[in-house]
Scaffold this motif. Sequence first.
Motif, short mmCIF file in Angstrom:
data_model
loop_
_atom_site.label_atom_id
_atom_site.label_comp_id
_atom_site.label_asym_id
_atom_site.label_seq_id
_atom_site.Cartn_x
_atom_site.Cartn_y
_atom_site.Cartn_z
N PRO A 269 5.05 -86.14 96.17
CA PRO A 269 5.93 -85.32 95.40
C PRO A 269 5.41 -84.37 94.45
O PRO A 269 6.02 -83.29 94.04
CB PRO A 269 6.85 -86.51 94.90
N ASN A 270 4.12 -84.60 93.99
CA ASN A 270 3.75 -83.85 92.81
C ASN A 270 2.03 -84.24 92.87
O ASN A 270 1.72 -85.01 93.43
CB ASN A 270 4.22 -84.25 91.69
N ALA A 271 1.48 -83.48 91.99
CA ALA A 271 0.04 -83.63 91.81
C ALA A 271 -0.39 -84.78 91.26
O ALA A 271 -1.60 -85.28 91.63
CB ALA A 271 -0.31 -82.31 91.08
N LEU A 272 0.39 -85.50 90.59
CA LEU A 272 -0.01 -86.79 89.88
C LEU A 272 0.00 -87.61 90.99
O LEU A 272 -0.96 -88.40 91.09
CB LEU A 272 1.09 -87.37 88.82
N GLU A 273 1.11 -87.84 91.98
CA GLU A 273 0.89 -88.59 93.04
C GLU A 273 -0.39 -88.53 93.94
O GLU A 273 -0.91 -89.33 94.55
CB GLU A 273 2.25 -88.80 93.78
N ALA A 274 -0.56 -87.00 94.08
CA ALA A 274 -1.43 -86.87 95.10
C ALA A 274 -2.85 -87.22 94.40
O ALA A 274 -3.87 -87.78 95.21
CB ALA A 274 -1.76 -85.23 95.16
N VAL A 275 -3.17 -87.18 93.22
CA VAL A 275 -4.43 -87.65 92.40
C VAL A 275 -4.53 -89.18 92.55
O VAL A 275 -5.63 -89.61 92.96
CB VAL A 275 -4.50 -87.00 90.95
N ARG A 276 -3.40 -89.74 92.41
CA ARG A 276 -3.27 -91.09 92.65
C ARG A 276 -3.84 -91.71 94.00
O ARG A 276 -4.23 -92.66 94.15
CB ARG A 276 -2.05 -91.82 92.18
N TYR A 277 -3.20 -91.03 95.03
CA TYR A 277 -3.58 -91.05 96.22
C TYR A 277 -5.13 -91.09 96.51
O TYR A 277 -5.70 -91.81 97.22
CB TYR A 277 -2.89 -90.40 97.19
N ILE A 278 -5.79 -89.72 96.01
CA ILE A 278 -7.07 -89.80 96.23
C ILE A 278 -7.84 -90.69 95.46
O ILE A 278 -9.00 -91.17 96.00
CB ILE A 278 -7.46 -88.26 95.68
N ALA A 279 -7.36 -91.25 94.29
CA ALA A 279 -8.26 -92.32 93.50
C ALA A 279 -8.27 -93.68 94.36
O ALA A 279 -9.31 -94.31 94.43
CB ALA A 279 -7.62 -92.52 92.02
N LYS A 280 -7.16 -93.95 95.14
CA LYS A 280 -7.14 -95.04 95.99
C LYS A 280 -7.96 -94.94 96.97
O LYS A 280 -8.68 -96.25 97.50
CB LYS A 280 -5.81 -95.38 96.34
N ARG A 281 -8.23 -93.74 97.44
CA ARG A 281 -8.91 -93.62 98.67
C ARG A 281 -10.40 -93.59 98.42
O ARG A 281 -11.46 -93.83 99.05
CB ARG A 281 -8.90 -92.24 99.30
#
Length: 214
Positions: A201-213
């Motif tokens: 939905p937004n850049a913050l959730e995108a960053v958190r997705y990358i962090a988990k990867r």
Amino acid sequence: MKPIILFDLDGTLIDSTEAILESFHHSLHTHGNRTDVSDTMVTSQIGHPLEVMFSAVGIDPSMIDAHVSTYKLFYREIARQKTVLLPDASTAIREASAFARLGIVTTKTGLYSRELMEHFELMEYFEVLIGREHVENPKPHPEPIWTALEQMSGKRETAWMIGDTRLDIEAAKRAGIESVAVSCGYDNEKQLLTLTNIIKPNALEAVRYIAKRG
């Protein structure tokens, strides 16, 4: 080795729709008083270079440079007052900087983009900012991403692109890097799904997705 995260600007970190529309219509008025161009016609082209945007609304090729120049002069005057950070964009940048190296890859003029990010006191988090004047071929060509990685001495295998349009996602695919699309900008989810199923939905959730990867 830290990953690299490259952010788009408009629709991903910032909302400068009002400044873009006002500058676009100002240029149209200055060079012929065109009143038949709707806001929707303009916003549907955001993400493309200005010359493409003016061409898309029917400006004669011989007049495009003049329209672009007028737009840029006016935009620079109003951009800071009429641009806002998207919700959680600042948090996204700060969280990303804790585990990754950051860059900006935009089709906006790099000089004005840097001034905006300095205005928001966020430019210090980014190692590079690649704008329209820094490349021959803008997104969706991979050149802007390759240029950013080259300046950062980064590897494609550890790089990600976060953006709100198909231009961003296609550029990432062609550059050989991973990407996360965000639905808070100018392309809707249906349009983004034509290129990726990784949509946040937004850049913050995108960053958190990358962090988990990892």
